[in-house]
Motif scaffolding. Structure first.
Motif, PDB file in Angstrom:
ATOM      1  N   ALA A 143       0.852  -1.190   0.000  1.00  0.00           N
ATOM      2  CA  ALA A 143       0.000   0.000   0.000  1.00  0.00           C
ATOM      3  C   ALA A 143       0.887   1.240   0.000  1.00  0.00           C
ATOM      4  O   ALA A 143       1.876   1.324   0.724  1.00  0.00           O
ATOM      5  N   GLY A 144       0.533   2.207  -0.812  1.00  0.00           N
ATOM      6  CA  GLY A 144       1.353   3.409  -0.914  1.00  0.00           C
ATOM      7  C   GLY A 144       2.400   3.305  -2.004  1.00  0.00           C
ATOM      8  O   GLY A 144       2.967   4.313  -2.423  1.00  0.00           O
ATOM      9  N   LYS A 145       2.667   2.076  -2.459  1.00  0.00           N
ATOM     10  CA  LYS A 145       3.592   1.886  -3.587  1.00  0.00           C
ATOM     11  C   LYS A 145       2.796   1.968  -4.892  1.00  0.00           C
ATOM     12  O   LYS A 145       1.598   2.138  -4.896  1.00  0.00           O
ATOM     13  N   LYS A 146       3.479   1.812  -5.996  1.00  0.00           N
ATOM     14  CA  LYS A 146       2.871   1.992  -7.307  1.00  0.00           C
ATOM     15  C   LYS A 146       1.791   0.937  -7.578  1.00  0.00           C
ATOM     16  O   LYS A 146       1.979  -0.245  -7.304  1.00  0.00           O
ATOM     17  N   PHE A 147       0.651   1.396  -8.108  1.00  0.00           N
ATOM     18  CA  PHE A 147      -0.443   0.519  -8.528  1.00  0.00           C
ATOM     19  C   PHE A 147      -0.658   0.788 -10.014  1.00  0.00           C
ATOM     20  O   PHE A 147      -1.075   1.875 -10.405  1.00  0.00           O
ATOM     21  N   VAL A 148      -0.331  -0.198 -10.852  1.00  0.00           N
ATOM     22  CA  VAL A 148      -0.385  -0.022 -12.307  1.00  0.00           C
ATOM     23  C   VAL A 148      -1.428  -0.965 -12.891  1.00  0.00           C
ATOM     24  O   VAL A 148      -1.407  -2.165 -12.608  1.00  0.00           O
ATOM     25  N   LEU A 149      -2.332  -0.418 -13.697  1.00  0.00           N
ATOM     26  CA  LEU A 149      -3.428  -1.199 -14.275  1.00  0.00           C
ATOM     27  C   LEU A 149      -3.277  -1.230 -15.794  1.00  0.00           C
ATOM     28  O   LEU A 149      -3.154  -0.185 -16.437  1.00  0.00           O
ATOM     29  N   VAL A 150      -3.277  -2.434 -16.353  1.00  0.00           N
ATOM     30  CA  VAL A 150      -3.176  -2.599 -17.807  1.00  0.00           C
ATOM     31  C   VAL A 150      -4.297  -3.523 -18.265  1.00  0.00           C
ATOM     32  O   VAL A 150      -4.461  -4.618 -17.724  1.00  0.00           O
ATOM     33  N   SER A 151      -5.061  -3.083 -19.266  1.00  0.00           N
ATOM     34  CA  SER A 151      -6.093  -3.933 -19.859  1.00  0.00           C
ATOM     35  C   SER A 151      -5.488  -4.686 -21.029  1.00  0.00           C
ATOM     36  O   SER A 151      -5.123  -4.088 -22.041  1.00  0.00           O
ATOM     37  N   CYS A 152      -5.374  -5.997 -20.895  1.00  0.00           N
ATOM     38  CA  CYS A 152      -4.763  -6.812 -21.944  1.00  0.00           C
ATOM     39  C   CYS A 152      -5.628  -6.874 -23.194  1.00  0.00           C
ATOM     40  O   CYS A 152      -5.131  -7.163 -24.286  1.00  0.00           O
ATOM     41  N   ALA A 153      -6.929  -6.604 -23.042  1.00  0.00           N
ATOM     42  CA  ALA A 153      -7.839  -6.679 -24.193  1.00  0.00           C
ATOM     43  C   ALA A 153      -7.905  -5.370 -24.962  1.00  0.00           C
ATOM     44  O   ALA A 153      -8.438  -5.329 -26.074  1.00  0.00           O
ATOM     45  N   ALA A 154      -7.364  -4.293 -24.383  1.00  0.00           N
ATOM     46  CA  ALA A 154      -7.533  -2.972 -24.994  1.00  0.00           C
ATOM     47  C   ALA A 154      -6.443  -2.635 -25.999  1.00  0.00           C
ATOM     48  O   ALA A 154      -6.580  -1.659 -26.739  1.00  0.00           O
ATOM     49  N   LEU A 155      -5.351  -3.408 -26.036  1.00  0.00           N
ATOM     50  CA  LEU A 155      -4.222  -3.084 -26.905  1.00  0.00           C
ATOM     51  C   LEU A 155      -3.936  -4.218 -27.873  1.00  0.00           C
ATOM     52  O   LEU A 155      -4.132  -5.393 -27.548  1.00  0.00           O
ATOM     53  N   GLU A 156      -3.462  -3.844 -29.057  1.00  0.00           N
ATOM     54  CA  GLU A 156      -2.985  -4.845 -30.008  1.00  0.00           C
ATOM     55  C   GLU A 156      -1.735  -5.503 -29.435  1.00  0.00           C
ATOM     56  O   GLU A 156      -1.062  -4.934 -28.573  1.00  0.00           O
ATOM     57  N   GLU A 157      -1.389  -6.688 -29.946  1.00  0.00           N
ATOM     58  CA  GLU A 157      -0.307  -7.479 -29.346  1.00  0.00           C
ATOM     59  C   GLU A 157       1.009  -6.717 -29.261  1.00  0.00           C
ATOM     60  O   GLU A 157       1.671  -6.717 -28.220  1.00  0.00           O
ATOM     61  N   GLU A 158       1.397  -6.053 -30.347  1.00  0.00           N
ATOM     62  CA  GLU A 158       2.687  -5.346 -30.349  1.00  0.00           C
ATOM     63  C   GLU A 158       2.690  -4.213 -29.330  1.00  0.00           C
ATOM     64  O   GLU A 158       3.651  -4.028 -28.577  1.00  0.00           O
ATOM     65  N   ALA A 159       1.588  -3.443 -29.305  1.00  0.00           N
ATOM     66  CA  ALA A 159       1.490  -2.331 -28.358  1.00  0.00           C
ATOM     67  C   ALA A 159       1.453  -2.843 -26.919  1.00  0.00           C
ATOM     68  O   ALA A 159       2.043  -2.236 -26.008  1.00  0.00           O
ATOM     69  N   LEU A 160       0.766  -3.966 -26.698  1.00  0.00           N
ATOM     70  CA  LEU A 160       0.684  -4.534 -25.345  1.00  0.00           C
ATOM     71  C   LEU A 160       2.048  -5.042 -24.896  1.00  0.00           C
ATOM     72  O   LEU A 160       2.437  -4.836 -23.733  1.00  0.00           O
ATOM     73  N   SER A 161       2.778  -5.694 -25.790  1.00  0.00           N
ATOM     74  CA  SER A 161       4.116  -6.181 -25.454  1.00  0.00           C
ATOM     75  C   SER A 161       5.026  -5.027 -25.046  1.00  0.00           C
ATOM     76  O   SER A 161       5.758  -5.103 -24.053  1.00  0.00           O
ATOM     77  N   LYS A 162       4.952  -3.946 -25.813  1.00  0.00           N
ATOM     78  CA  LYS A 162       5.765  -2.764 -25.516  1.00  0.00           C
ATOM     79  C   LYS A 162       5.346  -2.156 -24.174  1.00  0.00           C
ATOM     80  O   LYS A 162       6.197  -1.749 -23.376  1.00  0.00           O
ATOM     81  N   ARG A 163       4.020  -2.092 -23.930  1.00  0.00           N
ATOM     82  CA  ARG A 163       3.537  -1.498 -22.671  1.00  0.00           C
ATOM     83  C   ARG A 163       3.966  -2.318 -21.469  1.00  0.00           C
ATOM     84  O   ARG A 163       4.329  -1.771 -20.425  1.00  0.00           O
TER      85      ARG A 163
END
Length: 444
Positions: free
Chosen positions: A194-214
Protein backbone atom coordinates in the motif's frame (compact mmCIF):
# COMPACT_ATOMS: atom_id res chain seq x y z
CA UNK A 1 7.84 9.53 11.47
CA UNK A 2 6.40 6.31 12.91
CA UNK A 3 5.64 6.37 16.63
CA UNK A 4 8.15 4.48 18.79
CA UNK A 5 6.96 1.08 20.01
CA UNK A 6 6.18 1.04 23.73
CA UNK A 7 7.77 -1.41 26.14
CA UNK A 8 6.27 -1.93 29.58
CA UNK A 9 8.92 -3.15 32.07
CA UNK A 10 7.58 -4.86 35.20
CA UNK A 11 10.05 -5.75 37.97
CA UNK A 12 10.04 -5.20 41.73
CA UNK A 13 13.78 -4.39 41.71
CA UNK A 14 14.29 -0.71 40.95
CA UNK A 15 17.84 -1.09 39.64
CA UNK A 16 16.77 -3.80 37.19
CA UNK A 17 13.82 -1.72 35.96
CA UNK A 18 15.99 1.31 35.38
CA UNK A 19 18.84 -0.51 33.64
CA UNK A 20 16.47 -2.31 31.23
CA UNK A 21 14.60 0.93 30.58
CA UNK A 22 17.77 2.92 29.87
CA UNK A 23 19.17 0.28 27.54
CA UNK A 24 15.97 -0.06 25.50
CA UNK A 25 15.38 3.71 25.42
CA UNK A 26 18.80 4.04 23.75
CA UNK A 27 17.50 1.61 21.10
CA UNK A 28 14.62 3.96 20.31
CA UNK A 29 11.81 2.41 22.37
CA UNK A 30 9.33 4.33 24.51
CA UNK A 31 9.63 2.62 27.88
CA UNK A 32 7.44 2.75 30.98
CA UNK A 33 8.22 0.96 34.24
CA UNK A 34 6.12 -0.65 36.97
CA UNK A 35 7.15 -2.04 40.34
CA UNK A 36 4.01 -4.18 40.66
CA UNK A 37 2.08 -6.28 38.18
CA UNK A 38 -1.16 -4.91 39.61
CA UNK A 39 -0.15 -1.36 38.56
CA UNK A 40 0.85 -2.50 35.08
CA UNK A 41 -2.54 -4.16 34.50
CA UNK A 42 -4.22 -0.77 34.83
CA UNK A 43 -2.36 0.34 31.69
CA UNK A 44 -2.02 -2.85 29.64
CA UNK A 45 -5.41 -3.17 28.00
CA UNK A 46 -6.34 -4.79 24.67
CA UNK A 47 -4.44 -3.31 21.69
CA UNK A 48 -1.65 -1.97 23.92
CA UNK A 49 0.74 -0.39 21.37
CA UNK A 50 3.80 -2.30 22.49
CA UNK A 51 5.23 -5.29 24.32
CA UNK A 52 5.88 -6.34 27.92
CA UNK A 53 9.05 -7.46 29.72
CA UNK A 54 8.29 -8.91 33.14
CA UNK A 55 10.14 -10.65 35.95
CA UNK A 56 8.65 -13.96 37.06
CA UNK A 57 9.37 -13.77 40.81
CA UNK A 58 7.64 -10.72 42.30
CA UNK A 59 5.77 -10.10 45.57
CA UNK A 60 2.00 -9.92 45.37
CA UNK A 61 0.95 -11.01 41.87
CA UNK A 62 3.87 -12.98 40.44
CA UNK A 63 4.91 -13.13 36.79
CA UNK A 64 2.96 -16.30 36.00
CA UNK A 65 -0.31 -14.89 37.35
CA UNK A 66 0.44 -11.61 35.55
CA UNK A 67 1.02 -13.50 32.28
CA UNK A 68 -2.30 -15.35 32.59
CA UNK A 69 -4.11 -12.03 33.13
CA UNK A 70 -2.43 -10.48 30.09
CA UNK A 71 -3.20 -13.45 27.87
CA UNK A 72 -6.83 -13.26 28.96
CA UNK A 73 -6.92 -9.59 27.94
CA UNK A 74 -4.98 -9.87 24.68
CA UNK A 75 -3.60 -13.27 23.71
CA UNK A 76 -1.42 -11.75 20.95
CA UNK A 77 0.47 -9.40 23.29
CA UNK A 78 4.19 -10.36 23.26
CA UNK A 79 5.42 -10.90 26.82
CA UNK A 80 9.10 -11.60 27.48
CA UNK A 81 9.65 -13.24 30.89
CA UNK A 82 12.80 -12.75 33.00
CA UNK A 83 13.78 -15.74 35.12
CA UNK A 84 16.54 -16.46 37.58
CA UNK A 85 19.00 -19.32 37.22
CA UNK A 86 17.34 -22.64 37.88
CA UNK A 87 13.85 -21.41 37.02
CA UNK A 88 14.00 -22.52 33.40
CA UNK A 89 11.18 -25.11 33.85
CA UNK A 90 8.98 -22.24 35.06
CA UNK A 91 9.94 -20.22 31.98
CA UNK A 92 9.05 -23.15 29.72
CA UNK A 93 5.65 -23.28 31.41
CA UNK A 94 5.31 -19.55 30.74
CA UNK A 95 5.96 -20.20 27.04
CA UNK A 96 3.22 -22.82 27.08
CA UNK A 97 0.84 -20.25 28.55
CA UNK A 98 1.61 -17.80 25.75
CA UNK A 99 4.82 -15.94 26.63
CA UNK A 100 6.79 -14.74 23.59
CA UNK A 101 10.16 -15.86 25.01
CA UNK A 102 12.22 -15.70 28.19
CA UNK A 103 15.54 -14.30 29.38
CA UNK A 104 17.64 -16.04 32.02
CA UNK A 105 19.55 -13.86 34.51
CA UNK A 106 22.19 -12.65 34.10
CA UNK A 107 21.33 -11.87 30.49
CA UNK A 108 23.23 -10.20 27.68
CA UNK A 109 21.72 -6.76 26.89
CA UNK A 110 22.16 -7.43 23.17
CA UNK A 111 20.14 -10.63 23.54
CA UNK A 112 17.40 -8.59 25.24
CA UNK A 113 17.47 -6.00 22.43
CA UNK A 114 17.19 -8.73 19.82
CA UNK A 115 14.21 -10.31 21.58
CA UNK A 116 12.55 -6.91 22.02
CA UNK A 117 13.00 -6.16 18.32
CA UNK A 118 11.43 -9.47 17.25
CA UNK A 119 8.58 -9.06 19.72
CA UNK A 120 7.98 -5.47 18.59
CA UNK A 121 7.86 -6.53 14.93
CA UNK A 122 5.34 -9.25 15.78
CA UNK A 123 3.24 -6.74 17.73
CA UNK A 124 3.34 -4.21 14.92
CA UNK A 125 2.08 -6.82 12.45
CA UNK A 126 -0.73 -7.84 14.83
CA UNK A 127 -1.83 -4.23 15.33
CA UNK A 128 -1.66 -3.51 11.59
CA UNK A 129 -3.87 -6.54 10.91
CA UNK A 130 -6.36 -5.41 13.54
CA UNK A 131 -6.43 -1.92 12.07
CA UNK A 132 -7.14 -3.38 8.65
CA UNK A 133 -9.89 -5.58 10.04
CA UNK A 134 -11.40 -2.55 11.74
CA UNK A 135 -11.22 -0.71 8.43
CA UNK A 136 -13.12 -3.58 6.83
CA UNK A 137 -15.82 -3.61 9.50
CA UNK A 138 -16.13 0.20 9.55
CA UNK A 139 -16.20 0.42 5.75
CA UNK A 140 -13.66 3.25 5.68
CA UNK A 141 -11.41 4.38 2.85
CA UNK A 142 -11.42 2.11 -0.19
CA UNK A 143 -13.32 -0.63 1.66
CA UNK A 144 -16.42 1.57 1.91
CA UNK A 145 -16.97 0.86 -1.78
CA UNK A 146 -17.38 -2.84 -0.98
CA UNK A 147 -20.86 -2.25 0.35
CA UNK A 148 -22.84 -5.07 1.91
CA UNK A 149 -23.01 -7.39 4.88
CA UNK A 150 -24.25 -10.59 3.23
CA UNK A 151 -22.30 -13.75 4.10
CA UNK A 152 -20.64 -13.83 0.65
CA UNK A 153 -19.48 -10.22 1.00
CA UNK A 154 -18.18 -10.77 4.52
CA UNK A 155 -16.15 -13.73 3.19
CA UNK A 156 -14.88 -11.60 0.31
CA UNK A 157 -13.70 -8.88 2.71
CA UNK A 158 -11.92 -11.44 4.88
CA UNK A 159 -10.28 -12.93 1.76
CA UNK A 160 -9.10 -9.47 0.70
CA UNK A 161 -7.53 -8.87 4.10
CA UNK A 162 -5.85 -12.28 4.29
CA UNK A 163 -4.57 -12.32 0.69
CA UNK A 164 -3.63 -8.65 0.85
CA UNK A 165 -1.21 -9.47 3.66
CA UNK A 166 0.28 -12.34 1.65
CA UNK A 167 2.81 -11.56 -1.05
CA UNK A 168 2.02 -14.07 -3.80
CA UNK A 169 0.40 -13.35 -7.14
CA UNK A 170 -3.41 -13.38 -7.18
CA UNK A 171 -6.04 -14.43 -9.71
CA UNK A 172 -9.41 -12.67 -9.40
CA UNK A 173 -12.34 -14.39 -11.07
CA UNK A 174 -15.99 -13.49 -11.35
CA UNK A 175 -18.77 -12.46 -13.71
CA UNK A 176 -18.65 -9.19 -15.63
CA UNK A 177 -19.68 -6.16 -13.61
CA UNK A 178 -19.05 -7.67 -10.17
CA UNK A 179 -16.28 -5.22 -9.24
CA UNK A 180 -13.12 -7.27 -9.80
CA UNK A 181 -10.96 -4.19 -10.44
CA UNK A 182 -12.21 -2.63 -7.19
CA UNK A 183 -11.19 -5.84 -5.38
CA UNK A 184 -7.71 -5.53 -6.94
CA UNK A 185 -7.44 -1.96 -5.56
CA UNK A 186 -8.54 -3.23 -2.14
CA UNK A 187 -5.97 -6.06 -2.19
CA UNK A 188 -3.23 -3.54 -2.90
CA UNK A 189 -4.46 -1.19 -0.16
CA UNK A 190 -4.69 -4.00 2.41
CA UNK A 191 -1.11 -5.22 2.06
CA UNK A 192 2.47 -4.22 2.61
CA UNK A 193 2.65 -2.61 -0.84
CA UNK A 194 0.00 0.00 0.00
CA UNK A 195 1.35 3.41 -0.91
CA UNK A 196 3.59 1.89 -3.59
CA UNK A 197 2.87 1.99 -7.31
CA UNK A 198 -0.44 0.52 -8.53
CA UNK A 199 -0.38 -0.02 -12.31
CA UNK A 200 -3.43 -1.20 -14.27
CA UNK A 201 -3.18 -2.60 -17.81
CA UNK A 202 -6.09 -3.93 -19.86
CA UNK A 203 -4.76 -6.81 -21.94
CA UNK A 204 -7.84 -6.68 -24.19
CA UNK A 205 -7.53 -2.97 -24.99
CA UNK A 206 -4.22 -3.08 -26.91
CA UNK A 207 -2.99 -4.84 -30.01
CA UNK A 208 -0.31 -7.48 -29.35
CA UNK A 209 2.69 -5.35 -30.35
CA UNK A 210 1.49 -2.33 -28.36
CA UNK A 211 0.68 -4.53 -25.35
CA UNK A 212 4.12 -6.18 -25.45
CA UNK A 213 5.76 -2.76 -25.52
CA UNK A 214 3.54 -1.50 -22.67
CA UNK A 215 4.29 -4.49 -20.48
CA UNK A 216 7.95 -5.24 -21.21
CA UNK A 217 9.40 -2.46 -23.38
CA UNK A 218 11.59 -1.38 -24.99
CA UNK A 219 10.18 2.11 -24.71
CA UNK A 220 11.13 4.79 -27.20
CA UNK A 221 13.09 7.88 -26.03
CA UNK A 222 9.98 10.05 -26.46
CA UNK A 223 7.89 7.76 -24.21
CA UNK A 224 7.22 9.22 -20.77
CA UNK A 225 6.21 5.85 -19.25
CA UNK A 226 8.34 2.97 -18.10
CA UNK A 227 7.31 -0.57 -19.12
CA UNK A 228 4.55 -1.69 -16.74
CA UNK A 229 6.63 -4.49 -15.19
CA UNK A 230 9.28 -1.92 -14.27
CA UNK A 231 6.86 0.89 -13.43
CA UNK A 232 5.16 -1.35 -10.86
CA UNK A 233 8.42 -2.49 -9.24
CA UNK A 234 7.91 -3.04 -5.48
CA UNK A 235 4.21 -2.39 -6.07
CA UNK A 236 1.31 -4.08 -7.84
CA UNK A 237 0.65 -4.70 -11.53
CA UNK A 238 -2.98 -5.51 -12.38
CA UNK A 239 -3.58 -7.31 -15.67
CA UNK A 240 -7.23 -7.15 -16.70
CA UNK A 241 -8.58 -9.74 -19.15
CA UNK A 242 -5.52 -11.92 -18.60
CA UNK A 243 -7.06 -14.69 -20.72
CA UNK A 244 -6.71 -12.56 -23.88
CA UNK A 245 -2.88 -12.72 -23.78
CA UNK A 246 -1.40 -14.43 -26.83
CA UNK A 247 0.85 -17.48 -26.46
CA UNK A 248 3.90 -15.31 -27.17
CA UNK A 249 3.01 -12.73 -24.51
CA UNK A 250 2.16 -15.46 -22.02
CA UNK A 251 5.69 -16.83 -22.51
CA UNK A 252 7.17 -13.34 -22.06
CA UNK A 253 5.19 -12.80 -18.88
CA UNK A 254 6.26 -16.17 -17.51
CA UNK A 255 9.93 -15.35 -18.25
CA UNK A 256 9.63 -11.92 -16.62
CA UNK A 257 8.14 -13.50 -13.51
CA UNK A 258 10.91 -16.12 -13.41
CA UNK A 259 13.54 -13.37 -13.43
CA UNK A 260 12.14 -11.82 -10.26
CA UNK A 261 13.29 -12.90 -6.83
CA UNK A 262 11.18 -14.30 -4.01
CA UNK A 263 9.14 -12.52 -2.86
CA UNK A 264 8.46 -11.03 -6.29
CA UNK A 265 9.58 -7.45 -6.86
CA UNK A 266 6.32 -6.82 -8.70
CA UNK A 267 3.16 -8.45 -7.40
CA UNK A 268 0.80 -9.39 -10.22
CA UNK A 269 -2.96 -9.44 -9.79
CA UNK A 270 -4.55 -11.09 -12.81
CA UNK A 271 -8.23 -10.50 -13.55
CA UNK A 272 -10.11 -13.07 -15.60
CA UNK A 273 -13.26 -11.97 -17.39
CA UNK A 274 -14.22 -14.97 -19.51
CA UNK A 275 -17.70 -14.68 -21.03
CA UNK A 276 -17.89 -17.99 -22.93
CA UNK A 277 -19.93 -20.72 -21.25
CA UNK A 278 -17.87 -23.76 -20.34
CA UNK A 279 -14.55 -21.91 -20.64
CA UNK A 280 -12.23 -21.15 -17.73
CA UNK A 281 -9.09 -19.11 -17.31
CA UNK A 282 -7.17 -22.35 -16.89
CA UNK A 283 -8.30 -23.40 -20.38
CA UNK A 284 -7.04 -20.15 -21.91
CA UNK A 285 -3.58 -19.90 -20.32
CA UNK A 286 -0.54 -22.13 -20.52
CA UNK A 287 -0.50 -24.28 -17.42
CA UNK A 288 2.78 -23.02 -15.93
CA UNK A 289 1.61 -19.39 -16.15
CA UNK A 290 -1.88 -20.20 -14.83
CA UNK A 291 -0.60 -21.97 -11.73
CA UNK A 292 1.92 -19.19 -11.13
CA UNK A 293 -0.76 -16.50 -11.31
CA UNK A 294 -3.34 -18.56 -9.42
CA UNK A 295 -1.13 -19.14 -6.38
CA UNK A 296 -3.85 -17.22 -4.52
CA UNK A 297 -7.41 -16.90 -5.84
CA UNK A 298 -10.45 -14.77 -5.13
CA UNK A 299 -13.89 -15.23 -6.66
CA UNK A 300 -16.08 -12.12 -6.56
CA UNK A 301 -19.73 -13.13 -5.94
CA UNK A 302 -22.44 -12.19 -8.44
CA UNK A 303 -25.00 -9.66 -7.30
CA UNK A 304 -27.87 -12.19 -7.34
CA UNK A 305 -26.14 -14.10 -4.48
CA UNK A 306 -25.86 -11.05 -2.24
CA UNK A 307 -29.42 -10.94 -0.89
CA UNK A 308 -30.48 -7.70 0.74
CA UNK A 309 -27.13 -6.10 -0.17
CA UNK A 310 -28.98 -5.34 -3.42
CA UNK A 311 -31.36 -2.99 -1.60
CA UNK A 312 -28.54 -1.39 0.38
CA UNK A 313 -26.56 -0.77 -2.80
CA UNK A 314 -29.59 0.53 -4.66
CA UNK A 315 -30.37 2.98 -1.85
CA UNK A 316 -26.79 4.32 -1.71
CA UNK A 317 -26.64 4.67 -5.49
CA UNK A 318 -29.97 6.49 -5.78
CA UNK A 319 -28.87 8.86 -2.99
CA UNK A 320 -25.66 9.64 -4.88
CA UNK A 321 -27.45 10.20 -8.20
CA UNK A 322 -30.23 12.27 -6.63
CA UNK A 323 -27.58 14.56 -5.12
CA UNK A 324 -25.85 14.78 -8.49
CA UNK A 325 -29.08 15.62 -10.35
CA UNK A 326 -30.47 17.89 -7.62
CA UNK A 327 -33.66 15.97 -6.89
CA UNK A 328 -35.16 13.62 -4.29
CA UNK A 329 -34.24 9.94 -4.35
CA UNK A 330 -37.12 7.70 -5.47
CA UNK A 331 -39.02 5.84 -2.77
CA UNK A 332 -39.07 2.06 -3.20
CA UNK A 333 -42.31 0.19 -2.55
CA UNK A 334 -42.46 -3.29 -1.05
CA UNK A 335 -43.30 -4.73 -4.48
CA UNK A 336 -40.37 -2.93 -6.12
CA UNK A 337 -38.03 -4.12 -3.35
CA UNK A 338 -39.11 -7.70 -4.06
CA UNK A 339 -38.52 -7.16 -7.79
CA UNK A 340 -35.01 -5.86 -7.13
CA UNK A 341 -34.27 -8.86 -4.94
CA UNK A 342 -35.67 -11.33 -7.48
CA UNK A 343 -34.00 -9.99 -10.61
CA UNK A 344 -31.12 -12.19 -11.89
CA UNK A 345 -28.79 -9.21 -12.55
CA UNK A 346 -26.74 -10.60 -15.46
CA UNK A 347 -24.79 -7.31 -15.52
CA UNK A 348 -24.27 -7.40 -11.73
CA UNK A 349 -23.30 -4.16 -9.93
CA UNK A 350 -22.65 -2.36 -13.21
CA UNK A 351 -26.24 -3.04 -14.24
CA UNK A 352 -27.55 -1.98 -10.82
CA UNK A 353 -25.70 1.36 -11.15
CA UNK A 354 -27.40 1.91 -14.50
CA UNK A 355 -30.85 1.05 -13.11
CA UNK A 356 -30.34 3.34 -10.09
CA UNK A 357 -29.38 6.32 -12.25
CA UNK A 358 -32.35 5.80 -14.57
CA UNK A 359 -34.67 5.43 -11.55
CA UNK A 360 -33.56 8.84 -10.28
CA UNK A 361 -34.07 10.43 -13.70
CA UNK A 362 -37.52 8.83 -13.92
CA UNK A 363 -38.44 10.10 -10.46
CA UNK A 364 -37.32 13.59 -11.40
CA UNK A 365 -39.74 13.51 -14.36
CA UNK A 366 -42.45 11.98 -12.15
CA UNK A 367 -42.99 8.92 -14.33
CA UNK A 368 -41.93 5.28 -14.75
CA UNK A 369 -41.37 2.37 -12.38
CA UNK A 370 -38.45 0.20 -11.33
CA UNK A 371 -40.24 -2.82 -12.83
CA UNK A 372 -40.28 -1.11 -16.23
CA UNK A 373 -36.55 -0.44 -15.97
CA UNK A 374 -35.84 -4.07 -15.13
CA UNK A 375 -37.98 -5.23 -18.03
CA UNK A 376 -36.37 -2.79 -20.50
CA UNK A 377 -32.97 -4.27 -19.64
CA UNK A 378 -34.17 -7.67 -20.85
CA UNK A 379 -34.02 -8.45 -24.57
CA UNK A 380 -37.45 -10.06 -24.71
CA UNK A 381 -39.15 -7.33 -22.66
CA UNK A 382 -40.35 -9.89 -20.14
CA UNK A 383 -40.28 -9.50 -16.35
CA UNK A 384 -36.86 -10.70 -15.20
CA UNK A 385 -37.21 -12.93 -12.17
CA UNK A 386 -34.91 -15.58 -10.79
CA UNK A 387 -36.04 -19.18 -10.76
CA UNK A 388 -34.99 -19.53 -7.12
CA UNK A 389 -37.91 -18.54 -4.93
CA UNK A 390 -37.43 -17.21 -1.39
CA UNK A 391 -39.78 -17.33 1.58
CA UNK A 392 -42.09 -14.30 1.78
CA UNK A 393 -40.64 -13.56 5.23
CA UNK A 394 -37.21 -12.85 3.70
CA UNK A 395 -38.63 -10.30 1.25
CA UNK A 396 -40.65 -8.61 4.00
CA UNK A 397 -37.65 -8.38 6.32
CA UNK A 398 -35.36 -7.07 3.57
CA UNK A 399 -37.88 -4.35 2.70
CA UNK A 400 -38.45 -3.49 6.37
CA UNK A 401 -34.72 -3.13 6.96
CA UNK A 402 -34.33 -0.92 3.88
CA UNK A 403 -37.27 1.25 4.94
CA UNK A 404 -35.89 1.84 8.46
CA UNK A 405 -32.37 2.38 7.10
CA UNK A 406 -33.58 4.95 4.54
CA UNK A 407 -35.72 6.78 7.07
CA UNK A 408 -32.94 6.90 9.67
CA UNK A 409 -30.55 8.20 7.02
CA UNK A 410 -33.01 10.86 5.83
CA UNK A 411 -33.66 12.09 9.40
CA UNK A 412 -29.96 11.85 10.37
CA UNK A 413 -30.62 9.48 13.25
CA UNK A 414 -33.52 11.36 14.84
CA UNK A 415 -35.45 8.58 16.58
CA UNK A 416 -38.48 10.81 17.19
CA UNK A 417 -38.75 11.73 13.50
CA UNK A 418 -38.41 8.10 12.42
CA UNK A 419 -41.04 6.97 14.94
CA UNK A 420 -43.44 9.63 13.64
CA UNK A 421 -42.91 8.85 9.93
CA UNK A 422 -43.12 5.07 10.30
CA UNK A 423 -45.84 5.19 13.00
CA UNK A 424 -43.81 2.94 15.28
CA UNK A 425 -43.56 3.03 19.10
CA UNK A 426 -40.03 3.46 20.38
CA UNK A 427 -39.75 -0.05 21.78
CA UNK A 428 -40.77 -1.62 18.45
CA UNK A 429 -38.32 0.58 16.53
CA UNK A 430 -35.50 -0.32 18.93
CA UNK A 431 -36.27 -4.03 18.60
CA UNK A 432 -36.32 -3.88 14.80
CA UNK A 433 -33.08 -1.87 14.64
CA UNK A 434 -31.40 -4.43 16.90
CA UNK A 435 -32.77 -7.26 14.75
CA UNK A 436 -31.36 -5.75 11.55
CA UNK A 437 -28.04 -4.59 13.01
CA UNK A 438 -28.84 -0.87 12.59
CA UNK A 439 -27.24 1.56 15.05
CA UNK A 440 -28.33 5.15 15.56
CA UNK A 441 -24.70 6.31 15.82
CA UNK A 442 -24.18 5.39 12.14
CA UNK A 443 -26.66 8.05 11.04
CA UNK A 444 -25.66 11.01 13.24
Amino acid sequence: MAQAMKIAIVDDEQDMRQSISQWLALSGYDTETFARAEDALKVLGPDYPGIVISDIKMPGMDGMQFLKKLMGTDSALPVIMITGHGDVPMAVEAMRLGAFDFLEKPFNPDRMSDLAKRAANARRLTLDNRALRKELSDGTQIMNKLIGSSPVMERLKEDILDLGQADGHVLIEGETGTGKTLVAHALHAAGGRAGKKFVLVSCAALEEEALSKRLFGPMMPEDSQLPAMEEARNGTLVLEDIETLSEALQAKLQNAMNEQGTPAETRIIAISNIQEAGKTCEDMLRSDLFYRLAALRITVPPLRQRGEDILTLFTRLTEQFSEEYGCDAPKVSAQEAAQLLQAPWPGNVRQLINIAERAVLQARRGSGTIASLLMSDHEEMQPVMTTEGKPLKEYVEAFERMLIDNTMRRHKGSIASVMEELCLPRRTLNEKMAKYGLQRSDYL
